[in-house]
Design an enzyme around this catalytic site. Structure first.
Site, PDB file in Angstrom:
ATOM      1  CG  HIS A 124      -5.321  -3.165   1.169  1.00  0.00           C
ATOM      2  ND1 HIS A 124      -3.971  -3.374   1.007  1.00  0.00           N
ATOM      3  CD2 HIS A 124      -5.467  -1.832   1.375  1.00  0.00           C
ATOM      4  CE1 HIS A 124      -3.333  -2.220   1.099  1.00  0.00           C
ATOM      5  NE2 HIS A 124      -4.209  -1.277   1.329  1.00  0.00           N
ATOM      6  CG  HIS A 173       0.514   2.408  -2.209  1.00  0.00           C
ATOM      7  ND1 HIS A 173       0.324   3.393  -3.142  1.00  0.00           N
ATOM      8  CD2 HIS A 173      -0.704   2.214  -1.647  1.00  0.00           C
ATOM      9  CE1 HIS A 173      -0.939   3.784  -3.145  1.00  0.00           C
ATOM     10  NE2 HIS A 173      -1.581   3.077  -2.238  1.00  0.00           N
TER      11      HIS A 173
END
Length: 734
Positions: free
Chosen positions: A49, A95
């Protein structure tokens, strides 16, 4: 140096998402065994990420510069010149994992995070968009996820006072175990008031502002870098909790301080929280950073440095101030009832040093955390070429097919969703959801920004490279269709596990296609995000990966907002034209093939980028000259669906009596050939003449009028179309 916990075992390393080889590299970089705080920091910064370790090599192939680009990838958001000393600042982020585990908070904090990326640069946010993917409508969890995600997006955006103006929503069983929430924010700033994140000035104070730090979101970045198993629900503590009212205060406080010259550098605390913000600021500035963890504002008792550094509590920022400006800054944040604390200083050590209760609990050289983080050239195999579809027989009448398609999950009205969003707050929204692109006026001027988010995952599965090209091309068309000049784009690359060569092949192919299209259409990538490991382990041990979903967000410019066009037919008697190639009736990977024939197969439609550019330039010129009443790009569902959408938007019917006799009727009307627009005009002679001069194909199809859509003498009422079009989401969400 003290160690918060010196018992680092193989299990500890694995639980932090690090491989044994990566742990060995950490020990070599430090020249010793890390303590738990340091291990946690490496874990966060080396997560997929934060580090993009599987995609970074390939992302370098994307075009990121242009005459309009002020700042490309590497900062919090991209910056594009829109003239008159102003800039559009925008970015899209995912997200996904949090929104599957806890849909309301996951989606809400996704909006909050992307807002911070934009106002951190000095921009006032003016618009939010989103691209959502859910599992099959028949899956028992889908209504729950849709409800929570939509409520989270609306709840946060509405409260913070930024309109949600556009987006797209798709459903497919490949997303049953991993829904996608991609959020985009667009802001406007003065070009001489753009703020960057590189720290500088040894001795300058480092300031924490915003909300207090809690234990929510710890290891959020690491969680977002792994696939899901049966324990997905147990990961709720890794989901952040948002407070949009605090975010609104933070926006106003930051913009107020930005009006002065007190800020040296600023960074929001997003993924990996205080860890990533501190590391990014110091590494970009090629300086060191020292933080006193005793000074970090905490909302929970007994928090340790490990928890403070890895918390992803929301609505927090890190700043470097000019010396002597602390009191001025503190007064502003206190006025807005936000925390303000001097928690450290810039150093020249090129290390990140943390102290707690008088002891050093972390001392890490910054280079291994950021610039020298792992970068993998993972093995990949190209996606096999899909087999050509061949002839597919018709099934039912054209009009019956049309009624079915406009009510199908991917084409039905999204009114149930966007009516939960405030799309008019700020009073600058020119075009609301429901058209090709949203249009928002640049406050106090005649200019407007057009924006759209696009991708067709079923094309990307069949051919990642062609699908990547098509995502950019459709975004280009949508922005063009409202009369705006596309300026630049942001990407959000959603894929499965990159350790599987076939998934890595999808990533490589999509990036190649995106790069080719961005270069051809002059839409450089100025910001973006990569979300991998979007797959779920099945009971039999196999993994269900999402469809490759490289979402593209684009921004364009209108010099005068009054020149924008919409998809709605305006009056009876407008002549309807197809602009662009007449099409080959391409049904491979089409909505018609899936919904009517029950098949998902065939090749993706090809994209002719040179023709795409030429046709787009022509459409914009015709809009500028006032030649077109309505414009709509032809995409999902083909010509017939585009026609129905224009008729429904204007509540005016249309009669079309033309089709290429060499192509089967159903393929002509529902084929998804690319690079085409449907337009209406009251000045057809001039339109055709201009097209001939420009070398752009145009085909007269029919005329507007009545209360039905008529295709080759087959008629269906607008009432019947509207009833089908509006039914899907309300029925799903009952």
């Amino acid at each position: 140096m003290t160690e918060e916990n010196s018992s680092i075992t193989a299990e500890t390393v694995a639980s932090h998402g690090l491989s044994p080889e990566e742990y060995d590299t950490i020990k070599q970089a430090l020249g010793r065994t890390p303590n738990l705080v340091e291990l946690g920091i490496f874990s966060a910064m080396w997560s997929e990420h934060c580090s993009y370790k599987s995609s970074r090599k390939h992302l370098r192939e994307l075009p990121t510069t242009g005459s309009q680009v002020i700042c490309g990838p590497g900062e919090n958001a991209g910056v594009v010149d829109i003239g008159d000393g102003q800039a559009a600042i925008f970015k899209m982020e995912s997200h996904n994992h949090p929104s599957y585990i806890e849909p309301y908070q996951g989606a809400a904090t996704g909006v909050g995070g992307i807002l911070r990326d934009v106002f951190t640069m000095g921009a006032r946010p003016v618009a939010n968009l989103n691209a959502l993917r859910f599992g099959s409508p028949k899956h028992p969890k889908t209504p729950h996820l849709v409800s929570g995600v939509v409520a989270g997006i609306g709840g946060y955006g509405n409260c913070v006072g930024v309109p949600t103006v556009g987006g797209e929503v798709n459903f497919h069983p490949a997303y049953d175990g991993n829904n996608l929430v991609n959020a985009m924010t667009v802001g406007v700033a003065e070009t001489n008031k753009i703020f960057y994140s590189a720290a500088s000035g040894a001795g300058n104070p480092i300031v924490y502002v915003g909300s207090k730090t809690g234990r929510d979101g710890i290891h959020g970045a690491t969680m977002a870098s792994a696939d899901f198993g049966k324990d997905a629900e147990e990961k709720r503590p890794t989901v952040q909790v948002g407070d949009p009212f605090s975010e609104k205060l933070l926006i106003e406080a930051c913009l107020e301080l930005m009006a002065s010259d007190a800020i040296v550098a600023i960074q929001d605390m997003g993924a990996a929280g205080l860890t990533s913000s501190a590391v990014e600021m110091a590494s970009k500035g090629e300086v060191g950073i020292e933080l006193d963890m005793d000074m970090v504002p905490c909302r929970e008792e007994g928090m340790t440095p490990y928890e403070m550094m890895l918390s992803e509590s929301q609505e927090r920022m890190l700043m470097v101030l000019k010396p002597g400006r602390e009191a001025e800054a503190e007064a502003i944040f206190k006025k807005w009832e936000l925390d303000f604390a001097i928690i450290g200083r810039v150093t020249d050590s090129k290390h990140m040093v943390l102290t707690w209760k008088g002891d050093i609990v972390c001392d890490i050289p910054l280079a291994p955390l950021a610039d020298n983080a792992p970068c993998y050239d993972r093995p990949w195999v190209a996606t096999p070429k899909a087999k050509a579809l061949g002839a597919v027989p018709a099934s039912g009448s054209i009009t019956d097919n049309l009624v079915t398609l406009v009510g199908s999950p991917d084409l039905a009205s999204r009114r149930w969703i966007w009516e939960q969003y405030d799309n008019m707050v700020g009073a600058d929204t020119v075009q609301c959801p429901g058209g090709d692109a949203a249009v928002v006026r640049v406050h106090g001027t005649e200019k407007a920004l057009a924006m759209s988010v696009d991708v067709t995952p079923r094309y990307c599965r069949a051919d990642p490279e062609e699908g990547g090209k098509q995502a950019v091309a459709e975004c280009y068309r949508n922005i063009t269709a409202v009369g705006a000049l596309p300026l630049a784009s942001t990407d959000c690359l959603n894929f499965g596990n990159p350790e599987r060569p076939e998934i890595m092949g999808q990533i490589v192919g999509a990036i190649k296609g995106i790069g080719e299209a961005c270069r051809a259409l002059d839409m450089p990538i100025v910001s973006g995000n990569v979300s991998l490991y979007n797959e779920t382990r099945q009971d039999d041990g196999s993994s269900l990966a999402i469809l490759p979903t490289p979402t593209i967000g684009g921004v364009g410019l209108l010099q005068d907002w009054r020149d924008s066009t919409t998809i709605a037919f305006k009056n009876t008697g407008e002549e309807i034209y197809l602009v662009g190639n007449s099409g080959q009736g391409h049904l491979g990977q089409s909505i018609w093939l899936r919904e009517i024939a029950g098949r998902e197969e065939g090749t993706a439609p090809s994209v002719d980028l040179a023709q795409e550019k030429a046709t787009g330039d022509f459409i914009r010129a015709m809009i500028q000259d006032g030649m077109l009443c309505a414009v709509h790009d032809i995409s999902d569902g083909g010509l017939a669906v585009a026609l129905a959408e224009m008729a429904l938007a204007g509540n005016i019917g249309a009669t079309v009596e033309a089709h290429d006799k060499a192509i089967a009727e159903h393929a002509y009307y529902f084929g998804e050939d690319q690079g085409r627009y449907l337009v209406s005009s009251t000045n057809a002679v001039a339109l055709v003449s201009a097209a001939e001069k420009a070398g752009i194909p145009v085909f007269r199809l029919g005329v507007t009028g009545g209360d039905a859509v008529v295709l080759n003498s087959q008629s269906v009422s607008l009432e019947k179309l509207r009833k089908s079009h509006e039914a899907f989401l309300p029925e799903l969400m009952q």
